[in-house]
Write an enzyme that holds these catalytic residues in place. Structure first.
Site, PDB file in Angstrom:
ATOM      1  N   GLY A  58       0.830  -1.199   0.000  1.00 36.70           N
ATOM      2  CA  GLY A  58       0.000   0.000   0.000  1.00 36.70           C
ATOM      3  C   GLY A  58       0.865   1.250   0.000  1.00 36.70           C
ATOM      4  CB  CYS A  85       5.383  -4.181   0.527  1.00 36.61           C
ATOM      5  SG  CYS A  85       6.262  -2.612   0.325  1.00 36.61           S
ATOM      6  CE1 TYR A  86       0.849   0.979   5.637  1.00 32.88           C
ATOM      7  CE2 TYR A  86      -0.743  -0.824   5.572  1.00 32.88           C
ATOM      8  CZ  TYR A  86      -0.338   0.401   6.078  1.00 32.88           C
ATOM      9  OH  TYR A  86      -1.104   1.045   7.016  1.00 32.88           O
ATOM     10  CG  HIS A 173       6.081  -5.590  -4.156  1.00 38.43           C
ATOM     11  ND1 HIS A 173       4.758  -5.433  -3.806  1.00 38.43           N
ATOM     12  CD2 HIS A 173       6.732  -4.477  -3.720  1.00 38.43           C
ATOM     13  CE1 HIS A 173       4.606  -4.274  -3.188  1.00 38.43           C
ATOM     14  NE2 HIS A 173       5.794  -3.673  -3.129  1.00 38.43           N
ATOM     15  CD  GLU A 175       3.146  -8.293  -5.350  1.00 35.65           C
ATOM     16  OE1 GLU A 175       2.887  -7.110  -5.070  1.00 35.65           O
ATOM     17  OE2 GLU A 175       3.830  -9.028  -4.611  1.00 35.65           O
ATOM     18  CG  ASP A 231     -11.418  -6.101 -22.634  1.00 37.41           C
ATOM     19  OD1 ASP A 231     -10.759  -7.161 -22.732  1.00 37.41           O
ATOM     20  OD2 ASP A 231     -10.893  -4.989 -22.461  1.00 37.41           O
ATOM     21  CE  LYS A 373      -7.336  -6.688 -23.121  1.00 38.89           C
ATOM     22  NZ  LYS A 373      -8.602  -6.257 -23.770  1.00 38.89           N
TER      23      LYS A 373
END
Length: 517
Positions: A58, A85-86, A173, A175, A231, A373
């Site tokens: 965050g 992280c945060y 991070h 991810e 989409d 996507k």
């Protein structure tokens, strides 16, 4: 709160740009993941019965007054927690540790030093594994019962854990693709610590989404705007599978479409899918509304509002409409506002989330809102859409309105359509289309002196752009063989009246965005 039908890992969102990317990485392990706001109560989480909880990063400083804090009772639920992280910092502070702003902050790559302790979280992780740091604050002391299992040069408490309580925290991070073994760390947490079953896939998403759509819509009618892009096509087919002829699709020819697109969309959806399709030729209305407007945000909001106004008019011929369906994806949402209602920065308004009137009389239906996507492409294949539609490059809802940089006119749009068609044709001829995430052409609001046919010209300049990406959150420019750009440039200057100079954009995201506006 309902219990999930699949083993689930919940992501508590503290307003991070990467919250959905965490959820996506978990789903790549075939485990369902859902984002919830950090304000959720422990009792609500208990009712959901997740197998694990991940605290996102965050933008706030955990030391700042009023910074986000989860319900402290969450720590008493007996559910494994991973703080990122945060999330690591708030996990530390709420359990008796301390966080301060150090002399040296870390942004970018760092090498993870393993401290030789048996850690389930770090199993299979190599010494000096490259990780991605992005933090101003750091843990200064860890809570009682925790130990440190990894560090970096500037951050002594990079990985901490309390194995007994199954609480884990990482300052980097895992991810993002920049963390070389980040997926392994998440796998260790989700599969080994949480023991989540790997029984979720895109077929599961279809079944769940159909149930959700039917439950939400009931016997009411849904209006969906088709653009010709992936989409809206996937959203329409998914909703149609759920509720059939209760779905009415409207295709608005706003004059901002690619060459031949209006004809293609009508043919595919009427002939192939037998979807109720209403065609609205609104080109002149859009051109009039955009006359003299050059500012990008103003253009987006005008286009978004006029889309809704056009839907209102078309809805009069479709019976009583209760829902407006959109193909909003997560990158659209996260660049427009924080999904938690938190403090993440707005990058740009999006046609699907930023241009709608406050008094919209329909309820929004956005079945793709939590997908990236590439996941939408997987979903399209699951729904049986043709491959040429599934693999089509992204096209913005405001269309060429955000690629015709500066003032929009019918003449400039026609010029841009021709440039775009030539560029895409050359990419396809070179066999490179599927190697590129998105390719586009922009017409710039500048003119250039040139020589054509031994005569001096003073014509417009176009910029070509092609990027590679996994999820549109970050992107890098595509390295074309020089001869492909040479052929495209030559054809554009020879075949398109009004253009005498071609540029190639080599800006990554960040610092740029994929679209110019």
């Amino acid at each position: 709160m309902q219990k999930f039908s699949h083993d689930t890992v919940v992501v508590l969102d503290f307003g991070a740009q990467y919250s959905q990317l965490i959820a996506r990485r978990v789903r790549e392990l075939h485990v369902y993941s859902q984002i919830v706001p950090y304000t959720i109560s422990a009792e609500e989480l208990k009712q959901m019965q997740p197998k694990g909880i991940i605290f996102s990063g965050g933008p706030a400083s955990v030391s700042a007054e009023g910074s986000p804090r989860p319900d402290a009772a969450i720590y008493d639920l007996g559910i494994p927690i991973l703080g990122i992280c945060y999330g690591l910092q708030v996990l530390s502070v709420q359990n008796g540790g301390s966080v301060q702003r150090p002399e040296k902050r870390e942004y970018g790559f760092a090498d993870l030093q393993l401290l030789g302790k048996d850690s389930v979280l770090l199993r299979g992780i190599s010494e000096n594994s490259r990780v991605w740091m992005s933090h101003g604050d750091s843990v200064m002391s860890i809570p009682a019962g925790f130990e440190t299992t990894g560090s970096t040069f500037n951050c002594p408490y990079t990985v901490i854990e309390n194995a007994g309580k199954q609480f884990y925290g990482v300052q980097f991070h895992p991810e993002v693709v920049h963390s070389a073994q980040g997926k392994q760390i998440l796998s260790n947490f989700v599969l080994t610590v949480c023991k989540a079953a790997t029984d979720w896939d895109m077929g599961s998403f279809v079944n769940t989404a159909i149930e959700d759509i039917r439950s939400k819509v009931g016997d009411k009618q849904v209006l969906c705007g088709l653009s010709g892009g992936v989409d809206s096509a996937v959203a329409a087919v998914l909703i149609h599978r759920a509720i059939g002829d209760q779905l009415v699709c409207v295709f608005v020819n706003n004059g901002l479409l690619r060459k031949g697109e209006a004809e293609m969309v009508q043919k595919v959806f009427r002939d192939n899918y037998n979807i109720r399709l209403q065609y609205a030729d609104a080109e002149q209305a859009f051109l009039s509304a955009l006359h003299g407007v050059s500012e990008p945000e103003a253009k987006r909001k005008i286009i978004g509002k006029l889309f809704v106004d056009t839907f209102y008019n078309e809805a009069r011929n479709a019976g009583e409409i209760s829902f407006l369906a959109q193909g909003t994806l997560y990158p659209d949402v996260i660049e427009s506002k924080s999904p938690s209602g938190g403090p993440s920065a707005t990058i740009k308004s999006h046609h699907n989330v930023g241009g709608l009137p406050e008094d919209l009389k329909w309820e929004l239906l956005e079945p793709l809102r939590e997908l990236f996507k590439d996941e939408v492409r997987q979903l399209g294949r699951e729904l049986g859409l043709p491959e040429e539609m599934v693999t089509r490059h992204p096209f913005p809802g405001p269309g060429l309105g955000v690629r015709c940089v500066g003032e929009i006119t019918k003449e400039r749009l026609d010029t841009l359509r021709d440039v775009d068609a030539i560029f895409i044709d050359e990419i396809r001829k070179a066999g490179l289309y599927d190697d590129i995430w998105q390719a586009l052409a922009c017409l710039l609001p500048v003119k250039s002196v040139g020589v054509q046919g031994d005569e001096r010209t003073y014509e417009e300049v176009c910029s070509l752009r092609a990027v590679t990406s996994e999820d549109a959150m970050t992107a890098d420019w595509f390295r074309f063989p020089p001869e492909v750009l040479q052929r495209a440039s030559s054809r554009i200057c020879n075949e398109v009246s009004g253009v005498n100079r071609v540029l190639y954009d080599i800006t990554s995201k960040p610092p740029g965005t994929i679209e110019w506006e």
